[in-house]
Design an enzyme around this catalytic site. Structure first.
Site, PDB file in Angstrom:
ATOM      1  N   ASP A 183      29.734  99.926 -36.673  1.00  7.63           N
ATOM      2  CA  ASP A 183      28.989 100.879 -37.514  1.00  7.63           C
ATOM      3  C   ASP A 183      29.991 101.871 -38.228  1.00  7.63           C
ATOM      4  OD1 ASP A 183      26.834 102.723 -38.335  1.00  7.63           O
ATOM      5  OD2 ASP A 183      26.788 103.751 -36.408  1.00  7.63           O
ATOM      6  N   GLU A 231      32.673  98.276 -27.164  1.00 11.24           N
ATOM      7  CA  GLU A 231      31.129  97.867 -27.015  1.00 11.24           C
ATOM      8  C   GLU A 231      31.063  96.484 -27.163  1.00 11.24           C
ATOM      9  OE1 GLU A 231      28.668 100.251 -29.402  1.00 11.24           O
ATOM     10  OE2 GLU A 231      29.058 102.166 -28.054  1.00 11.24           O
ATOM     11  N   ASN A 265      30.633 104.587 -23.358  1.00 10.98           N
ATOM     12  CA  ASN A 265      29.685 105.296 -24.655  1.00 10.98           C
ATOM     13  C   ASN A 265      28.559 105.389 -24.463  1.00 10.98           C
ATOM     14  OD1 ASN A 265      32.401 104.752 -25.819  1.00 10.98           O
ATOM     15  ND2 ASN A 265      31.835 103.172 -27.067  1.00 10.98           N
ATOM     16  N   TYR A 312      24.812 107.721 -25.221  1.00 11.08           N
ATOM     17  CA  TYR A 312      23.764 108.364 -26.087  1.00 11.08           C
ATOM     18  C   TYR A 312      22.566 108.699 -25.628  1.00 11.08           C
ATOM     19  CZ  TYR A 312      27.435 107.352 -29.600  1.00 11.08           C
ATOM     20  OH  TYR A 312      28.719 107.252 -29.951  1.00 11.08           O
ATOM     21  N   GLU A 318      32.543 108.212 -25.857  1.00 10.66           N
ATOM     22  CA  GLU A 318      31.625 108.542 -26.967  1.00 10.66           C
ATOM     23  C   GLU A 318      30.637 109.280 -26.248  1.00 10.66           C
ATOM     24  OE1 GLU A 318      30.342 105.389 -30.045  1.00 10.66           O
ATOM     25  OE2 GLU A 318      32.530 104.322 -29.982  1.00 10.66           O
TER      26      GLU A 318
END
Length: 646
Positions: free
Chosen positions: A203, A456, A509, A511, A547
C-alpha cells in the site's frame, strides 16, 4: 568473536508446495553455515587514500517503449530531449502520464571523467539504489546487474577506462515486480488497449528510478574491503570486536580508536581482534556518543599509509529479556512511527533537507525511534540516526507477501499466497538475498537495534512456516547480536499465526476502530485488549505495536469524532494508549504513519494514504500534539499511567 558472513541461499523443492520438507530444511540450514559471501562493499568515503566524485545532477533520460525492442540504446548516446534529476524517482517529475505509469526499463545517461590523478588507483561506479532492477553500462560494456531496489551495487571499471579519460555511463532501471521478486507483484496487459500495468499488494506507490546517489570513487590497489564491528559492555569497559577484510598483500593492519574529542583511546594491530575502552561513553537512545574507528594498511618498510577507512562506532548492547527490550541493560520503550521515503515531486528521492526536517519533527514530538517501513532507507538516513540517537527497526523490502490484502483492505476469496505459481522458493531466494544485503549494509550502525525481515505476510496460511523457517535463522547467523522480528498482519491473530514463535519480538500492525469496528471505539478497545492479552499469555515476549492509526483529512473537524476527522484520529490513538498502558508486555508504540504518503490509484485512496500525523508537506494534524504530550510524559516519567522509558 563470531564473525558475520553473508551467505548463498539454496532452495529445495517439495512436490506439493514448492517449499522444503523438514529434512530438506535441515540440509538447507547446513548449507547456510558453509557458504561464504564473495562480494563486499563499504560505503565510499573521502580519505587521504580515497577520492570520491558525486555523479548526482541532471542525466539524459529515456523510456524503453517496447519490452520486445531489440535495440540497445546504451551502445550510443541516448537520442532524447528529456533530462531527469538524480537522486529522484522519475514518475512525478514529468507532466506525462506515459512516464508516470511506465512499466519496464528506462535509461539514464551522462558522460563522466575519471580524474587524471587516479592513474595508480582502482576506480568504481556505485549506484546506491535502482528500483527494482539495475544495470550499469560503461560505454558499450555491461559491468553490473543487480536485482533489489533499495540496496547498493557497484562495478570496478579500472580496466575499461583510463584515468584522465571520459566515458559514457548508462544505468538501466526496471520497475517490474513478479511473484519471484521482493516485493512481489504482477504485470498485466489490459485487454482493450494493450497497456502494461503493474499490480502489487503493498500500500504505497511503486516509485521507480535512481532515488539515491550515484558515485565514482577510487581506492588503492591494496585496500580495505569490509569492516564488521560488534560491541559489548563489561562493567564500565566498552568492548569492540572487529574484523577487517582487505586484499592486503604486504603491510600491517593498524587500528586506532578516537573519542569525540579526537583523543586516541585505543590502538591495535591485526585484521581482527578485541579492543577494550575503560570508562567508555556508551551510545544511548537520545544521547548518541560515537567513537571513530580508523583502520589503516601500513607499509611495513616505509611506514606509509597504503589505505585507510573511518567508521563511526557506538558502543551499546541490545537484549530481549522476558517481555522487556533492553538497550544497555535498561528497559527501552519504542515511541515513534512507521515512515516512508516519500515527498511530493521527488517520490522516493533522497532529500537532505527533508531528512533533517523529519528528524527535527521526530525530536519535537518525543519520538525515540522509527521503523524503515517497508524497505531499507538511504544510508545517509542511517548515519544521521546514529548521530541523532534515534533507534531504528531496520526492515527488508519483503512487503506484500499476502494475497488476501489489497490496497489496505482484505480481498474476498483470495488465492493461496504460498505455492509453485505464487510465492515460492524463488521468491524466498530473493527474500534471503534481501536479508543478506540489508544486514551487510547496516550491520555497523548502533542506531539499528532489530531486523524486521517482513511486513504483513500471510503468516496464518498453509506454507507460511515452511517458507519462513530458514529466514530468521539466516538473519541470526549473519548477525547474532540483534533480535529478529516481522510485522504481523491483523488477520493472523495469536490464535492462527504460524510463525511468531520463530522470532524474538512480537511486532503487530492493528487497525481496530478503522478497518474493523469502524468508528466504534468502545468495541475496538475491547477487541484490542483481548488480543494483546492473548499474545502476552501465549508467547511472553515483548510486544511493539508497529502500526496503528486512522486516515485523517487535515482540516476536517467533527464534534462527534467522525471517521476521517482530526478528532477521530486523536480519539482512536488515545484509545490505543489506554490499552497499551494496561499491558505489561508492551515494549513500544509506532503510529502509522509519520506523514501522508502516495499510493497506487484506488477508490479508498484519494491522493494517497492519509494516516499521517503530519501532512505530506509536514504540517501537523491535531494528533501530533496528543503524541507530543504523551511521549514527553512517558520519557520524563510523568505519565499518570504507563511506564517511564528511555
Amino acid at each position: 568473536m563470531q564473525l558475520l558472513k553473508s551467505l548463498r541461499f539454496l532452495s529445495f523443492v517439495s512436490l506439493a508446495m514448492c517449499i522444503p520438507t523438514d529434512a530438506q530444511t535441515h540440509r538447507l540450514r547446513e548449507d547456510l553455515a558453509r557458504e561464504d559471501y564473495s562480494k563486499v562493499m563499504l560505503k565510499p568515503q573521502q580519505t587521504v587514500t580515497r577520492e570520491l566524485v558525486s555523479l548526482d545532477g541532471l542525466w539524459k533520460f529515456a523510456l524503453v517503449s517496447d519490452s520486445n525492442n531489440n535495440t540497445q540504446p546504451w551502445t550510443g548516446p541516448l537520442d532524447t530531449p528529456l533530462e531527469c534529476p538524480v537522486p529522484a524517482s522519475y514518475n512525478d517529475i514529468f507532466v506525462d502520464r506515459e512516464i508516470h505509469d511506465h512499466v519496464g526499463w528506462v535509461y539514464y545517461q551522462r558522460n563522466v571523467f575519471v580524474p587524471k590523478g587516479w592513474s595508480e588507483d582502482r576506480y568504481l561506479v556505485r549506484c546506491e539504489s535502482a528500483t527494482h532492477h539495475g544495470r550499469i553500462y560503461v560505454n558499450d560494456h555491461l559491468v553490473a546487474d543487480h536485482v533489489g531496489g533499495y540496496t547498493p551495487f557497484e562495478a570496478d571499471i579500472t580496466d575499461l577506462v583510463a584515468a584522465g579519460e571520459q566515458f559514457r555511463l548508462t544505468i538501466g532501471v526496471n520497475n517490474e515486480l513478479t511473484y519471484q521478486t521482493i516485493p512481489p507483484g504482477k504485470v498485466e496487459t489490459l485487454e482493450l488497449t494493450g497497456k502494461k500495468v503493474q499490480t502489487y499488494q503493498h500500500d504505497f506507490y511503486n516509485y521507480a528510478g535512481l532515488a539515491r546517489s550515484v558515485w565514482l570513487y577510487s581506492v588503492p590497489p591494496q585496500h580495505i574491503q569490509d569492516i564488521t564491528v560488534q560491541t559489548d559492555v563489561q562493567g564500565t569497559t566498552g568492548v569492540i570486536d572487529y574484523n577487517v577484510v582487505s586484499n592486503m598483500i604486504k603491510g600491517t593492519m593498524q587500528i586506532t580508536v578516537l573519542d569525540e574529542d579526537g583523543t586516541t583511546v585505543a590502538t591495535m594491530t591485526g585484521s581482527n581482534g578485541t579492543i577494550q575502552i575503560p570508562s567508555a561513553n556508551l551510545w544511548h537512545p537520545g544521547a548518541a556518543y560515537l567513537y571513530q574507528f580508523h583502520a589503516s594498511i601500513i607499509d611495513s618498510s616505509s611506514n606509509k599509509t597504503i589505505d585507510t577507512y573511518n567508521l563511526a562506532v557506538g558502543i551499546r548492547t541490545v537484549k530481549v529479556q522476558g517481555t522487556q527490550f533492553l538497550i544497555n541493560d535498561k528497559p527501552f520503550y519504542f515511541t515513534g512511527f512507521g515512515k516512508h521515503e516519500d515527498t511530493a515531486v521527488r517520490g522516493k528521492g533522497h532529500d537532505r533537507a527533508f531528512m533533517v526536517h523529519d528528524f527535527q519533527l521526530l525530536h519535537w514530538i518525543g519520538a525515540n525511534s522509527f521503523r524503515t517501513s517497508h524497505y531499507p532507507y538511504a544510508e545517509e538516513v542511517m548515519e544521521y540516526a546514529d548521530r541523532q540517537g534515534l533507534v531504528v527497526i531496520d526492515e527488508t523490502p519483503a512487503v506484500g507477501l499476502s494475497f488476501s490484502l489489497g490496497v489496505g483492505v482484505q480481498v474476498s476469496n483470495p488465492p493461496s499466497t504460498f505455492g509453485p505459481d505464487a510465492i515460492n522458493n524463488k521468491t524466498r531466494e530473493a527474500h534471503a538475498q534481501a536479508i543478506r544485503e540489508l544486514i551487510h549494509r547496516d550491520k555497523n550502525h548502533p542506531s539499528v537495534v532489530m531486523w524486521s525481515i517482513a511486513n504483513e505476510p500471510a503468516s496464518s496460511e498453509d506454507g507460511a512456516r515452511e517458507y519462513f523457517a530458514p529466514l530468521p535463522k539466516l538473519a541470526r547467523h549473519l548477525d547474532p547480536t540483534r533480535p529478529v522480528t516481522f510485522a504481523n498482519v491483523a488477520s493472523a491473530t495469536y490464535k492462527v499465526d504460524r510463525i511468531s514463535d520463530l522470532f524474538d519480538v512480537l511486532c503487530l500492525n492493528r487497525y481496530y476502530g478503522w478497518y474493523t469496528q469502524t468508528g466504534e471505539l468502545a468495541e475496538a478497545e475491547a477487541a484490542l485488549t483481548e488480543e494483546l492479552n492473548g499474545w502476552t499469555e501465549k508467547f511472553k515476549k515483548p510486544i511493539v505495536m508497529t502500526e496503528y492509526g486512522a486516515d485523517t483529512v487535515a482540516g476536517l473537524h467533527s464534534v462527534m469524532e467522525t471517521p476521517w476527522s482530526e478528532e477521530f484520529q486523536v480519539g482512536m490513538l488515545d484509545m490505543y494508549h489506554r490499552v497499551f498502558d494496561q499491558v505489561e508486555a508492551m515494549a513500544g508504540e509506532h503510529v502509522w504513519n509519520f506523514a501522508d504518503f502516495q499510493t497506487a490509484v484506488g477508490i479508498i485512496r484519494v491522493d494517497g494514504n492519509k494516516k499521517g500525523v503530519f501532512t505530506r508537506d509536514r504540517q501537523p494534524k491535531a494528533a501530533a500534539f496528543l503524541l507530543k504530550k504523551r511521549w514527553t510524559e512517558l520519557h520524563n516519567g510523568t505519565a499518570e499511567e504507563g511506564q517511564a522509558c528511555q
